[in-house]
Each structure stands twice: as C-alpha cells, then as structure tokens.
Design a protein around this motif. Structure first.
Motif, PDB file in Angstrom:
ATOM      1  N   GLU A  81     -50.851 -12.765 -34.326  1.00 15.64           N
ATOM      2  CA  GLU A  81     -50.468 -14.163 -34.441  1.00 15.64           C
ATOM      3  C   GLU A  81     -50.059 -14.463 -35.874  1.00 15.64           C
ATOM      4  O   GLU A  81     -50.579 -13.870 -36.814  1.00 15.64           O
ATOM      5  N   THR A  82     -49.144 -15.388 -36.018  1.00 17.41           N
ATOM      6  CA  THR A  82     -48.599 -15.693 -37.335  1.00 17.41           C
ATOM      7  C   THR A  82     -49.606 -16.473 -38.171  1.00 17.41           C
ATOM      8  O   THR A  82     -50.298 -17.358 -37.666  1.00 17.41           O
ATOM      9  N   GLY A  83     -49.658 -16.129 -39.455  1.00 18.34           N
ATOM     10  CA  GLY A  83     -50.493 -16.852 -40.399  1.00 18.34           C
ATOM     11  C   GLY A  83     -49.648 -17.514 -41.471  1.00 18.34           C
ATOM     12  O   GLY A  83     -48.411 -17.550 -41.401  1.00 18.34           O
TER      13      GLY A  83
ATOM     14  N   VAL B 222     -42.632 -11.967 -32.470  1.00 16.00           N
ATOM     15  CA  VAL B 222     -43.425 -11.872 -33.692  1.00 16.00           C
ATOM     16  C   VAL B 222     -42.695 -11.111 -34.787  1.00 16.00           C
ATOM     17  O   VAL B 222     -43.008 -11.269 -35.970  1.00 16.00           O
ATOM     18  N   THR B 223     -41.696 -10.317 -34.443  1.00 18.12           N
ATOM     19  CA  THR B 223     -40.922  -9.586 -35.447  1.00 18.12           C
ATOM     20  C   THR B 223     -39.753 -10.419 -35.947  1.00 18.12           C
ATOM     21  O   THR B 223     -39.516 -10.535 -37.149  1.00 18.12           O
ATOM     22  N   ARG B 224     -39.012 -11.048 -35.019  1.00 16.29           N
ATOM     23  CA  ARG B 224     -37.869 -11.876 -35.399  1.00 16.29           C
ATOM     24  C   ARG B 224     -38.292 -13.257 -35.883  1.00 16.29           C
ATOM     25  O   ARG B 224     -37.505 -13.982 -36.485  1.00 16.29           O
ATOM     26  N   ARG B 225     -39.529 -13.660 -35.591  1.00 19.29           N
ATOM     27  CA  ARG B 225     -40.082 -14.941 -36.028  1.00 19.29           C
ATOM     28  C   ARG B 225     -39.278 -16.124 -35.487  1.00 19.29           C
ATOM     29  O   ARG B 225     -38.941 -17.066 -36.193  1.00 19.29           O
TER      30      ARG B 225
ATOM     31  N   ASN C 199     -48.843 -21.957 -34.228  1.00 17.13           N
ATOM     32  CA  ASN C 199     -49.198 -22.253 -32.845  1.00 17.13           C
ATOM     33  C   ASN C 199     -48.151 -21.713 -31.883  1.00 17.13           C
ATOM     34  O   ASN C 199     -48.484 -21.238 -30.792  1.00 17.13           O
ATOM     35  N   ALA C 200     -46.883 -21.756 -32.272  1.00 19.70           N
ATOM     36  CA  ALA C 200     -45.836 -21.184 -31.426  1.00 19.70           C
ATOM     37  C   ALA C 200     -46.092 -19.703 -31.159  1.00 19.70           C
ATOM     38  O   ALA C 200     -45.793 -19.186 -30.069  1.00 19.70           O
ATOM     39  N   SER C 201     -46.684 -19.025 -32.140  1.00 18.89           N
ATOM     40  CA  SER C 201     -46.892 -17.579 -31.995  1.00 18.89           C
ATOM     41  C   SER C 201     -47.969 -17.241 -30.978  1.00 18.89           C
ATOM     42  O   SER C 201     -48.144 -16.064 -30.633  1.00 18.89           O
ATOM     43  N   THR C 202     -48.697 -18.243 -30.457  1.00 14.03           N
ATOM     44  CA  THR C 202     -49.738 -17.994 -29.459  1.00 14.03           C
ATOM     45  C   THR C 202     -49.241 -18.191 -28.031  1.00 14.03           C
ATOM     46  O   THR C 202     -50.012 -18.024 -27.089  1.00 14.03           O
TER      47      THR C 202
ATOM     48  N   GLY D 109     -46.460  -9.368 -29.121  1.00 15.54           N
ATOM     49  CA  GLY D 109     -47.608  -8.845 -29.845  1.00 15.54           C
ATOM     50  C   GLY D 109     -48.930  -9.473 -29.471  1.00 15.54           C
ATOM     51  O   GLY D 109     -49.917  -9.324 -30.195  1.00 15.54           O
ATOM     52  N   LEU D 110     -48.992 -10.164 -28.332  1.00 19.01           N
ATOM     53  CA  LEU D 110     -50.212 -10.882 -27.964  1.00 19.01           C
ATOM     54  C   LEU D 110     -51.100 -10.057 -27.053  1.00 19.01           C
ATOM     55  O   LEU D 110     -50.618  -9.300 -26.206  1.00 19.01           O
ATOM     56  N   GLN D 111     -52.417 -10.250 -27.200  1.00 16.03           N
ATOM     57  CA  GLN D 111     -53.331  -9.666 -26.242  1.00 16.03           C
ATOM     58  C   GLN D 111     -53.170 -10.370 -24.902  1.00 16.03           C
ATOM     59  O   GLN D 111     -52.667 -11.496 -24.830  1.00 16.03           O
ATOM     60  N   PHE D 112     -53.592  -9.707 -23.847  1.00 16.21           N
ATOM     61  CA  PHE D 112     -53.502 -10.337 -22.534  1.00 16.21           C
ATOM     62  C   PHE D 112     -54.618 -11.347 -22.350  1.00 16.21           C
ATOM     63  O   PHE D 112     -55.796 -11.036 -22.483  1.00 16.21           O
TER      64      PHE D 112
END
Length: 451
Positions: free
Chosen positions: A264-266, A165-168, A156-159, A112-115
């Motif tokens: 990104e995760t909040g 991002v779905t399975r976390r 931070n891991a989500s970056t 789910g990240l932008q390039f």
C-alpha cells in the motif's frame, strides 16, 4: 501553529488539536464520538451522517486552526449521483455481501494487495452502479462535504484493488476488464482539498482549509512511528493490526503473493509492505458480549494465567460481529484444543494468539523484502495494552517500542505542518515524534507459552 486532525476509526472518531513548534508537537483531544454501524434490512451500514456530524461538532469544539486533515479506515466508500448527492449509506466491510468471495480478481502483479474478501473491488462487483457517478473513499467523502471538492487521495486509493501500485494510477485495464464504469473513479490527486464551504464555515463559526494528508489511517500512523533508522517493523494496532515494514518500492513476487502480503502507498512515495491481522476486534467483541467489564482488571488477571489454546485471528469465523467467546470455543473444538476457561484465560488466548501472528508477520516481512528488522514499533490504541506489548516482544524476539497511542492523528497533523513549512521529510517528522511522544520499550525475554 495549531492544526486539527480528524481521525476516524472503525469503533470511534476523534478530533484532535496539534500545536507544532520547531521542537515539539503536542496533541489534545477536542472531541471523541462513537462509530456505531447500523443494520438495516439485513445489510450492515456505516452511519455516515452521524460521523459527519461528529466531525463538525469536533471542528467546532477544536476552534480555529491553520488547517484540518482527515484520515479513516480503508476499503469502504460512498457513491454520489450526478447531482453530487449520496446514494444510500455506505456498506460496512464486515457486511456479509462479500462473505462468499474466495478468490482474488485483481492481479497481484498490478495491485500488490493481499487477498481480502471485502476489498473495494469485491464490494463494487456486488453493487448497483447504474445511478452512480462518483465513488469517494470515506475520508474523501467527508472532505467533499466540507469543501465541495472531489478527488481520490493516493494512500486510500491504493487499498481498493483498482490501483496500479507500480504506475501509481488507477489500473484502467483492470477496471475495463471487470466492466466497471470509468466515470466513478475520480482523479488521484496530491493537491490540498481547499477551503471549507461557506455554509460549513458558518456552522463552525470560522473558516479553515482542509489539507490533504495520508487519508488511510495506517499511512498516517506510519508517519508518526518514532523510528531512528530504516531497519524497523511497525504494528499499527487497533481494531485491525497492520504489521509490516516501510520500503522504497513494492514487492510483487509470487512468494509475496502466497504469503498474503500487501503493498500500500505511503507518504513520499514509500510503500507500506504489510499483512493485515485481525487485531483487537476479537477482544472488543468479547468485551461487548461480557457487558464491558473492567478491562484493566481483566488484563491484570490475564497476565497471571496460562492457557495452551492458540487461535488463528484471521480465521473467517472471527470477521463478523457476534458472540466471540463462543466462536473461540468452537475454533478450539474444531482444532482439537482445550478451550480457555473463564474470561481471563480467553483474554490471554486472544493476546498471545495476536502476538504470535505479529511475530510471523514481522519475520515474513523481513524475509520477503530483504529489509532487516532490529526493532518493532507498536503504535495506536494497542500500545496501551502492556500485556500485548510484552507478549509481542517475546513472540518476535525483538525490543518493542510502544507508542504513540494517537499515531494516526500525529501523522495527520505532521503532514499538515509540513505543508506550512514547519517540518521537513519523514526523518525530520519522526525525530519530532521521538522528542515529543510518550513511549515505553519492552525487551524480549524467554517465552513460556505455546507456539
């Protein structure tokens, strides 16, 4: 009850004390120190040991507290060997080693990240990993040196481009497909880091506990957005500007990918749906080239001038350190525009270009997510810049609420306070910020400057 927030930014680090009562939160700066990158043999590094020393100095000056929390910028990391020793200084995301990256390798429907060419996964593919046992993001690395405990904090891991991002959890199928060793990715944990090491306590003169906060500084900053309801956009404005909305779930559509939005995760399972915009980096580099003139006087003059030129703040030419005024002139020449004349026009050009980029990002975030936006909250150091706030209100056509300035430190401290039972959910934390923080509202008015 007192807490200590360690907030490491791309240009400086801060250690803040936060006194929290049931009705207020009050911040005070205990220590501020520069974050200066170092170029060695052609590679741009973070001076991580100087940063760690700045943290220790700040904790010592801050004195005893219930706990401490650490947040920093994203994507960069340190590698440890099997004995837990650091393998070289972490490389700076502005280093040229990823400058040739032009296509994403992490599937958008997973991460789910932008390039961005310098995302962690792109850096790792240019890294020698044969001696590496563990990867720690910058705040996790500082936390490890303070406590001896290893783990990966979720925001931070989500970056990294290696997080599902779905399975976390880590995107293990992607890790395997890229040939990266699984061993280097520590468990993602939501647990507190733990008490400081005995030798650290001896150096500080007291013992404390490191509480796991939202370690990505933008995630901490969004916690402290003083919003009264869900229909808001935020701009976390510093060296980078992160512009978006807060959602309950990621947006993984093809349209979202093409618009270069990131998920990104909040805190509390939220998703920070946003676009990275270059931010005040361009202005900071101009000020450095100009030998740091009086910024307030320059902004006052910039507010009176008119300039037609508009730059794309995210053009790759503005990413590396260097002569930014010359790059602005070159960009204008390349795009058939008359370049700004003098420093005040250059500053006006930068700020109105940023405001236009913010406006596009807010419009796109609302359209792609379906979340209506009624107000824009601009937090972080950029909220001090009245001209930027006014231009942003004009570009978005929405009221802009500027402040708090130290939003990341506030959010950091609030998550610590919640761990001690002093405050409840996100809505309660934001209500506490609204009652405590100094904010100013800029209403939109007719715009008389270029599109």
């Amino acid at each position: 009850m007192r807490f200590t927030a360690v907030d490491l930014g791309a240009s400086s680090g801060r250690v803040m004390t936060a006194d929290v009562t049931p009705g207020t939160i009050e911040l005070a700066e205990a220590h501020r120190f520069p974050n200066r990158p170092v170029r060695v043999a052609g590679t741009l590094h973070w001076d991580i040991l100087a940063l760690h020393q700045g943290v220790l100095d700040g904790l010592r000056k801050a004195g005893p507290a219930e706990s401490a929390g650490i947040d920093s910028w994203a994507v960069d990391y340190g590698l440890l060997d099997a004995a837990g020793r650091l393998i070289g200084n972490p490389v700076h995301y502005r280093d040229s080693r990823t400058a040739d990256v032009t296509e994403r390798i992490d599937p958008y429907e997973v991460t789910g990240l932008q390039f961005l060419p310098f995302t962690t996964v792109n850096q790792l593919l240019r890294e020698r990993l044969d001696g590496a046992e563990t990867l720690l993001m910058i705040p996790d690395l500082i936390g490890y040196w303070l406590t001896g405990r290893i783990g990966a904090e979720r925001t931070n891991a989500s970056t990294t481009g290696l997080y599902d991002v779905t399975r976390r959890d880590w995107a293990w199928d992607l890790v395997d497909r890229l040939g990266l060793p699984r061993r280097i990715l520590p468990p993602i944990t939501d647990a507190a880091a733990g008490p400081v090491r005995d030798d650290v306590a001896a150096e500080l003169g007291y013992s404390t506990v490191v509480t796991q906060v939202a370690s990505h500084d933008t995630a901490s900053a969004v916690v402290a957005v003083p919003a009264a309801g869900p229909n808001f956009a935020y701009i976390s404005c510093g060296t980078w500007s992160l512009v978006g909305v807060e959602l309950p779930a990621p947006v993984l559509t093809e349209e979202s990918r093409l618009a270069n939005f990131t998920n990104e995760t909040g805190v509390d399972g939220t998703v920070r749906y946003l676009r990275n915009v270059m931010g005040l980096w361009i202005l900071q580099e101009c000020l450095r080239v100009w030998d740091h003139p009086d910024l307030e006087a320059l902004l006052a003059e910039a507010g009176k001038v008119r300039v037609e030129a508009v730059i794309d703040p995210d053009d790759p030419s503005f990413l590396p350190p260097g002569d930014m005024p010359a790059r602005i002139d070159a960009y204008c020449a390349r795009t058939g525009q008359r370049p700004p004349e003098g420093r005040a026009q250059a500053v006006r050009c930068i700020l109105q270009s940023l405001a236009l980029a913010y406006g596009r990002a807010v419009d796109d975030a609302a359209r792609l997510s379906g979340r209506p936006v009624e107000v824009v909250h601009l937090v972080g150091g950029g909220s001090r810049n009245a001209l930027l706030c006014r231009l942003t209100a004009e570009a978005t056509g929405l009221p802009v609420v500027a402040g708090p300035v130290e939003a990341a430190a506030l959010g950091n401290a609030l998550v610590q306070a919640r761990a001690r039972g002093l405050v409840g959910d996100l809505a309660e934390m934001r209500d506490l910020v609204r009652r405590s923080a100094d904010v100013r509202t800029y209403e939109p008015r007719g715009r008389e400057w270029p599109q």
